[in-house]
Motif scaffolding. Sequence first.
Motif, mmCIF file in Angstrom:
data_model
loop_
_atom_site.group_PDB
_atom_site.id
_atom_site.type_symbol
_atom_site.label_atom_id
_atom_site.label_comp_id
_atom_site.label_asym_id
_atom_site.label_seq_id
_atom_site.Cartn_x
_atom_site.Cartn_y
_atom_site.Cartn_z
ATOM 1 N N ARG A 53 32.573 25.512 43.796
ATOM 2 C CA ARG A 53 33.816 24.859 43.387
ATOM 3 C C ARG A 53 33.781 23.362 43.677
ATOM 4 N NH1 ARG A 53 38.621 27.840 43.123
ATOM 5 N NH2 ARG A 53 39.665 26.365 44.522
ATOM 6 N N GLY A 54 33.050 22.964 44.718
ATOM 7 C CA GLY A 54 32.920 21.548 45.001
ATOM 8 C C GLY A 54 32.077 20.819 43.967
ATOM 9 N N GLY A 55 31.154 21.541 43.356
ATOM 10 C CA GLY A 55 30.286 20.918 42.361
ATOM 11 C C GLY A 55 30.804 20.991 40.940
ATOM 12 N N PHE A 56 31.653 21.983 40.657
ATOM 13 C CA PHE A 56 32.073 22.209 39.271
ATOM 14 C C PHE A 56 33.550 22.622 39.192
ATOM 15 C CE2 PHE A 56 27.635 23.438 39.736
ATOM 16 C CZ PHE A 56 27.010 22.757 38.698
ATOM 17 N N ASP A 57 34.187 22.241 38.103
ATOM 18 C CA ASP A 57 35.377 22.932 37.623
ATOM 19 C C ASP A 57 34.850 23.946 36.621
ATOM 20 O OD1 ASP A 57 37.357 21.605 39.059
ATOM 21 O OD2 ASP A 57 37.553 20.018 37.559
ATOM 22 N N TYR A 58 35.113 25.218 36.838
ATOM 23 C CA TYR A 58 34.454 26.217 36.003
ATOM 24 C C TYR A 58 35.374 27.399 35.714
ATOM 25 C CZ TYR A 58 33.627 28.605 40.483
ATOM 26 O OH TYR A 58 33.784 29.205 41.700
ATOM 27 N N ASP A 59 34.962 28.186 34.735
ATOM 28 C CA ASP A 59 35.644 29.427 34.372
ATOM 29 C C ASP A 59 34.601 30.493 34.084
ATOM 30 O OD1 ASP A 59 38.610 28.801 34.161
ATOM 31 O OD2 ASP A 59 37.784 27.255 32.851
ATOM 32 N N ASP A 109 31.216 54.180 42.112
ATOM 33 C CA ASP A 109 31.760 53.074 42.901
ATOM 34 C C ASP A 109 31.190 51.720 42.481
ATOM 35 O OD1 ASP A 109 29.188 53.332 43.829
ATOM 36 O OD2 ASP A 109 29.709 53.493 45.954
ATOM 37 N N ARG A 110 30.497 51.659 41.319
ATOM 38 C CA ARG A 110 29.870 50.416 40.860
ATOM 39 C C ARG A 110 30.546 49.899 39.594
ATOM 40 N NH1 ARG A 110 24.904 50.359 43.983
ATOM 41 N NH2 ARG A 110 25.379 51.950 45.550
ATOM 42 N N VAL A 111 30.626 48.566 39.500
ATOM 43 C CA VAL A 111 31.131 47.906 38.292
ATOM 44 C C VAL A 111 30.116 46.848 37.886
ATOM 45 C CG1 VAL A 111 32.996 46.606 37.219
ATOM 46 C CG2 VAL A 111 33.520 48.229 39.039
ATOM 47 N N CYS A 112 29.576 46.974 36.684
ATOM 48 C CA CYS A 112 28.627 46.003 36.144
ATOM 49 C C CYS A 112 29.374 45.042 35.232
ATOM 50 C CB CYS A 112 27.519 46.714 35.379
ATOM 51 S SG CYS A 112 26.288 45.583 34.658
ATOM 52 N N ASN A 113 29.225 43.748 35.474
ATOM 53 C CA ASN A 113 29.933 42.712 34.718
ATOM 54 C C ASN A 113 28.928 41.757 34.081
ATOM 55 O OD1 ASN A 113 32.855 43.088 36.121
ATOM 56 N ND2 ASN A 113 31.267 43.180 37.691
ATOM 57 N N ARG A 114 28.949 41.681 32.754
ATOM 58 C CA ARG A 114 28.147 40.668 32.051
ATOM 59 C C ARG A 114 29.066 39.513 31.717
ATOM 60 N NH1 ARG A 114 26.955 38.959 26.907
ATOM 61 N NH2 ARG A 114 28.345 40.511 25.972
ATOM 62 N N TRP A 115 28.709 38.295 32.167
ATOM 63 C CA TRP A 115 29.643 37.180 32.067
ATOM 64 C C TRP A 115 28.995 35.920 31.505
ATOM 65 C CZ3 TRP A 115 27.262 33.645 35.059
ATOM 66 C CH2 TRP A 115 26.612 34.060 36.230
ATOM 67 N N THR A 116 29.872 35.035 31.036
ATOM 68 C CA THR A 116 29.490 33.675 30.654
ATOM 69 C C THR A 116 30.274 32.714 31.528
ATOM 70 O OG1 THR A 116 29.055 34.310 28.354
ATOM 71 C CG2 THR A 116 29.413 31.960 28.793
ATOM 72 N N TRP A 117 29.579 31.767 32.104
ATOM 73 C CA TRP A 117 30.174 30.776 33.016
ATOM 74 C C TRP A 117 30.085 29.401 32.346
ATOM 75 C CZ3 TRP A 117 27.911 26.472 35.269
ATOM 76 C CH2 TRP A 117 28.506 25.936 36.418
ATOM 77 N N ARG A 118 31.196 28.705 32.309
ATOM 78 C CA ARG A 118 31.222 27.351 31.740
ATOM 79 C C ARG A 118 31.871 26.415 32.741
ATOM 80 N NH1 ARG A 118 32.468 30.754 27.427
ATOM 81 N NH2 ARG A 118 30.953 30.660 25.707
ATOM 82 N N GLY A 119 31.252 25.248 32.941
ATOM 83 C CA GLY A 119 31.789 24.328 33.924
ATOM 84 C C GLY A 119 31.570 22.876 33.564
ATOM 85 N N VAL A 120 32.220 22.015 34.325
ATOM 86 C CA VAL A 120 32.032 20.567 34.228
ATOM 87 C C VAL A 120 31.512 20.109 35.589
ATOM 88 C CG1 VAL A 120 33.122 18.334 33.843
ATOM 89 C CG2 VAL A 120 33.909 20.351 32.566
ATOM 90 N N HIS A 121 30.384 19.408 35.592
ATOM 91 C CA HIS A 121 29.751 18.977 36.842
ATOM 92 C C HIS A 121 30.506 17.772 37.401
ATOM 93 C CE1 HIS A 121 25.926 17.407 39.036
ATOM 94 N NE2 HIS A 121 26.677 18.152 39.832
ATOM 95 N N LYS A 122 31.371 18.046 38.390
ATOM 96 C CA LYS A 122 32.279 17.017 38.900
ATOM 97 C C LYS A 122 31.886 16.470 40.264
ATOM 98 C CE LYS A 122 35.304 20.098 41.488
ATOM 99 N NZ LYS A 122 36.685 20.481 41.802
ATOM 100 N N GLY A 123 30.985 17.156 40.977
ATOM 101 C CA GLY A 123 30.646 16.728 42.335
ATOM 102 C C GLY A 123 29.232 17.117 42.696
#
Length: 235
Positions: A152-158, A169-183
């Motif tokens: 979080r210190g390096g990026f604003d991201y979602d 008891d397992r959850v598999c999550n496939r995700w896309t991460w997008r951020g702005v390099h702020k720090g």
Amino acid sequence: MTFVQLIDCRTSRFDEMDRLMDTWVEQTRGKRTATHAVVAKDRSDDSHFIEIVEFPSYEEAMRNSNLPETGKVFQELVALCDEMPTFTDLDVVRDEQLYARTARLFFDTICTRGELPPLDGLIAEEYHDHDPANPQDTMGMDAMRREVEAWRGGFDYDFVVEDQIAEGDRVCNRWTWRGVHKGDFMGIPATGRDVTMTGTTVFRCRQDGKIVEGWWQYDRLGLMDQLGALDALEG
């Protein structure tokens, strides 16, 4: 621990009972502790109905039962039944849907702008994190908070969860991460660049829905390339 109550009744006056429940819902608005309720009819017996009511815990269910409106409506409900309804109290020992919701909420929470919200409702104190990019596993909630704060210190991201599969008891999550390099991130000063990364995280959850273990796989090398960290090597 999530708590479920089954109310089993027989009635030839279901329409009246349905209107009674609508009245109770209106009277207890803002007080009711139930999180989900389903009424089902027996396909082989039109007079046989089962209501399934879910609560966050047994204690919350008791609070709901102790509402004055609940006592009143119970007496009226019994009068509409052909015989005394029966109640079955159940402690939920596995809820794959709950685990999936917790995983999504975790991703949403660590994306929150401003101060990082508490994570104790999502991950266990003894949380164990496996990330191949780290020389040692991250152990415990406090250590995980520090890991999240570094990102979080390096990026604003979602995060966008593209796919989610829950089993046991397992959850598999496939995700896309997008951020702005702020720090500063891993010694790389802020570049202001928009960056994208894809990955998969598998979480293991315990009965109360909290996450106790996580395994991460993501394109960290691709992220470093987008930040320009590999330019010298390519030259």
